[in-house]
Design an enzyme around this catalytic site. Structure first.
Site, PDB file in Angstrom:
ATOM      1  N   HIS A 101     -10.321  -0.932   4.340  1.00  0.00           N
ATOM      2  CA  HIS A 101      -9.157  -0.706   3.474  1.00  0.00           C
ATOM      3  C   HIS A 101      -9.749  -0.369   2.091  1.00  0.00           C
ATOM      4  O   HIS A 101      -9.688  -1.171   1.160  1.00  0.00           O
ATOM      5  CB  HIS A 101      -8.302  -1.973   3.425  1.00  0.00           C
ATOM      6  CG  HIS A 101      -6.906  -1.792   2.920  1.00  0.00           C
ATOM      7  ND1 HIS A 101      -6.469  -0.636   2.289  1.00  0.00           N
ATOM      8  CD2 HIS A 101      -5.838  -2.634   2.946  1.00  0.00           C
ATOM      9  CE1 HIS A 101      -5.198  -0.789   1.960  1.00  0.00           C
ATOM     10  NE2 HIS A 101      -4.788  -1.980   2.341  1.00  0.00           N
ATOM     11  N   THR A 112       0.863  -1.196   0.000  1.00  0.00           N
ATOM     12  CA  THR A 112       0.000   0.000   0.000  1.00  0.00           C
ATOM     13  C   THR A 112       0.898   1.244   0.000  1.00  0.00           C
ATOM     14  O   THR A 112       0.662   2.200  -0.757  1.00  0.00           O
ATOM     15  CB  THR A 112      -0.944   0.010   1.215  1.00  0.00           C
ATOM     16  OG1 THR A 112      -1.604  -1.256   1.268  1.00  0.00           O
ATOM     17  CG2 THR A 112      -1.967   1.116   1.112  1.00  0.00           C
ATOM     18  N   LYS A 117       6.972  12.863  22.014  1.00  0.00           N
ATOM     19  CA  LYS A 117       6.873  13.846  23.117  1.00  0.00           C
ATOM     20  C   LYS A 117       5.444  13.951  23.638  1.00  0.00           C
ATOM     21  O   LYS A 117       5.140  14.802  24.458  1.00  0.00           O
ATOM     22  CB  LYS A 117       7.341  15.218  22.624  1.00  0.00           C
ATOM     23  CG  LYS A 117       8.736  15.234  22.040  1.00  0.00           C
ATOM     24  CD  LYS A 117       9.024  16.604  21.419  1.00  0.00           C
ATOM     25  CE  LYS A 117       9.980  16.499  20.251  1.00  0.00           C
ATOM     26  NZ  LYS A 117       9.948  17.702  19.406  1.00  0.00           N
ATOM     27  N   ARG A 151      -2.081   5.139   7.075  1.00  0.00           N
ATOM     28  CA  ARG A 151      -2.395   3.788   7.560  1.00  0.00           C
ATOM     29  C   ARG A 151      -2.175   3.783   9.057  1.00  0.00           C
ATOM     30  O   ARG A 151      -1.162   4.280   9.549  1.00  0.00           O
ATOM     31  CB  ARG A 151      -1.510   2.735   6.919  1.00  0.00           C
ATOM     32  CG  ARG A 151      -1.606   1.431   7.698  1.00  0.00           C
ATOM     33  CD  ARG A 151      -1.022   0.271   7.028  1.00  0.00           C
ATOM     34  NE  ARG A 151      -1.767  -0.093   5.835  1.00  0.00           N
ATOM     35  CZ  ARG A 151      -1.582  -1.241   5.193  1.00  0.00           C
ATOM     36  NH1 ARG A 151      -0.687  -2.100   5.650  1.00  0.00           N
ATOM     37  NH2 ARG A 151      -2.245  -1.529   4.111  1.00  0.00           N
TER      38      ARG A 151
HETATM   39  N1   CP Z   1      -2.568  -5.441   0.843  1.00  0.00           N
HETATM   40  C1   CP Z   1      -1.899  -4.673   1.719  1.00  0.00           C
HETATM   41  O1   CP Z   1      -2.491  -3.812   2.372  1.00  0.00           O
HETATM   42  O2   CP Z   1      -0.577  -4.930   1.814  1.00  0.00           O
HETATM   43  P1   CP Z   1       0.476  -4.139   2.722  1.00  0.00           P
HETATM   44  O3   CP Z   1       0.076  -4.409   4.149  1.00  0.00           O
HETATM   45  O4   CP Z   1       1.805  -4.680   2.346  1.00  0.00           O
HETATM   46  O5   CP Z   1       0.318  -2.678   2.409  1.00  0.00           O
END
Ligand code: CP
Length: 360
Positions: free
Chosen positions: A175, A93, A121, A142
């Site tokens: 996701h 990702t 901190k 993420r």
């Molecule tokens: N599919 C996927 O989210 O892979 P990564 O965790 O490597 O980003």
């Protein structure tokens, strides 16, 4: 002692009330002038949007085949800057978003953990994201917390400098850009047999904690006559919220622990990894569930057109000998992520028609 202090937990008036609303009631908050602004949930994507984005992705990948095409793409957004804030581990990702930015000419900054930022901190995540917004035009994040992208977008949209937030995975809940690349891969796989409508898909593995299968399930509402087979050990069954959503949208689904019985029936098999990182008690869980693995011997019982997918990373769910079979789509799938994410970034900045103009 590493000198780090507990992270500040700020209270935002109205957040809890907003978070607990039905998703349909929230969608408008993440749009501007009828276009998606923040990408938070898979439920934001309708069929026209999906079809449009897949077309733009096809055009970008075609343009990128030549040096001249690549030059044109790089001139679309050289005046924009993106921040990749990935504080939960990621390979594809992160890299596909980073390279999608490069394809379109954006400059990229990154943070891949909280240990080198002022979060050490005690700075809150919300203040950290707001700081990024002072410097960049797009934030891709993420995080291990469910709802993280949603909250930061909600906070930023009430400031003088809202910048789009793209959710690159938020805990075990969603996701959405993985769902985009999964649909793109399915549509490309089925382009000679009528596209995705009417197809049967098996989702296999840890369906309880796998955010990719959750987001992909939401997108099934955009396609006609779909059938899903949820294949998992009993402890990892798909959660009720997804099953309720499918019932509400009249999407057929079946649940089973008998993977081999489903294999000959389906047009696509979507394998997933056991997500042990979300376990409350990892020692109580097996590392591997062989009854839910796809093996070389299974290639002879699936349909000739059946597409084998996996969001990756994999552990033991798919034998490596399967990789050579043309129906194994997972390496193409991860590369598709770069093209569809480039299409999404072009859309977010409103330059996707500059891409389509090249084909008039
Ligand atoms: N599919 C996927 O989210 O892979 P990564 O965790 O490597 O980003």
């Amino acid at each position: 002692m590493d000198g780090s202090v507990e992270q500040t937990r700020q209270t935002y008036q109205g957040w809890d009330e907003f978070y607990n609303k039905n998703v349909d009631e929230k969608l408008a908050f993440f749009e501007v002038n009828g276009r998606l602004f923040d990408i938070i949930f898979a439920q934001q994507f309708d069929r026209p949007f999906m079809d449009y984005l897949c077309k733009i992705a096809d055009m970008i990948r075609l343009l990128a085949q030549t040096k001249m095409g690549q030059e044109k793409l790089r001139h679309l957004l050289p005046h924009k800057r993106a921040m990749l804030y990935f504080v939960q581990p990621s390979t594809r990702t992160f890299l596909s978003f980073q390279n999608a930015c490069y394809i379109l000419g954006l400059s990229v900054s990154e943070s891949r953990g909280t240990s080198t930022s002022s979060e050490v901190k005690g700075e809150s995540s919300e203040d950290t994201i707001r700081t990024f917004a002072s410097y960049v035009d797009l934030i891709i994040c993420r995080h291990s917390e469910a709802g993280f992208a949603e909250k930061t977008a909600w906070v930023l949209n009430q400031t003088e400098r809202p910048v789009p937030i793209l959710n690159g995975g938020s805990g075990p809940d969603q996701h959405p850009t993985q769902a985009l690349l999964d649909i793109y891969t399915l549509e490309r796989s089925f382009q000679d047999i009528g596209g995705l409508d009417g197809k049967k898909i098996a989702m296999v593995g840890d369906l309880k904690r796998g955010r990719t299968v959750r987001s992909l399930s939401y997108l099934m509402k955009n396609y006609n006559d779909m059938t899903l087979y949820f294949v998992s050990p009993d402890i990892f069954r798909m959660k009720d919220d997804i099953k309720d959503f499918l019932k509400k949208h009249n999407i057929a689904y079946y649940e089973t622990e008998d993977f081999e019985s489903v294999m000959p029936l389906v047009d696509a098999i979507y394998m997933t990894r056991i997500q042990k990182e979300y376990s409350d008690d990892p020692s109580s869980e097996a590392d591997t569930y062989p009854g839910f693995h796809f093996k070389k011997k299974h290639l002879s019982i699936i349909q000739p057109h059946c597409t084998i997918m996996h969001p990756l990373p994999r552990r033991y769910e798919i034998e490596v000998e399967v990789d050579k079979d043309p129906r194994a789509a997972y390496w193409r799938q991860e590369r598709n992520g770069m093209w569809i994410r480039a299409a999404l970034i072009a859309y977010v900045f409103g330059v996707e028609q500059e891409v389509s103009k090249e084909f008039l």
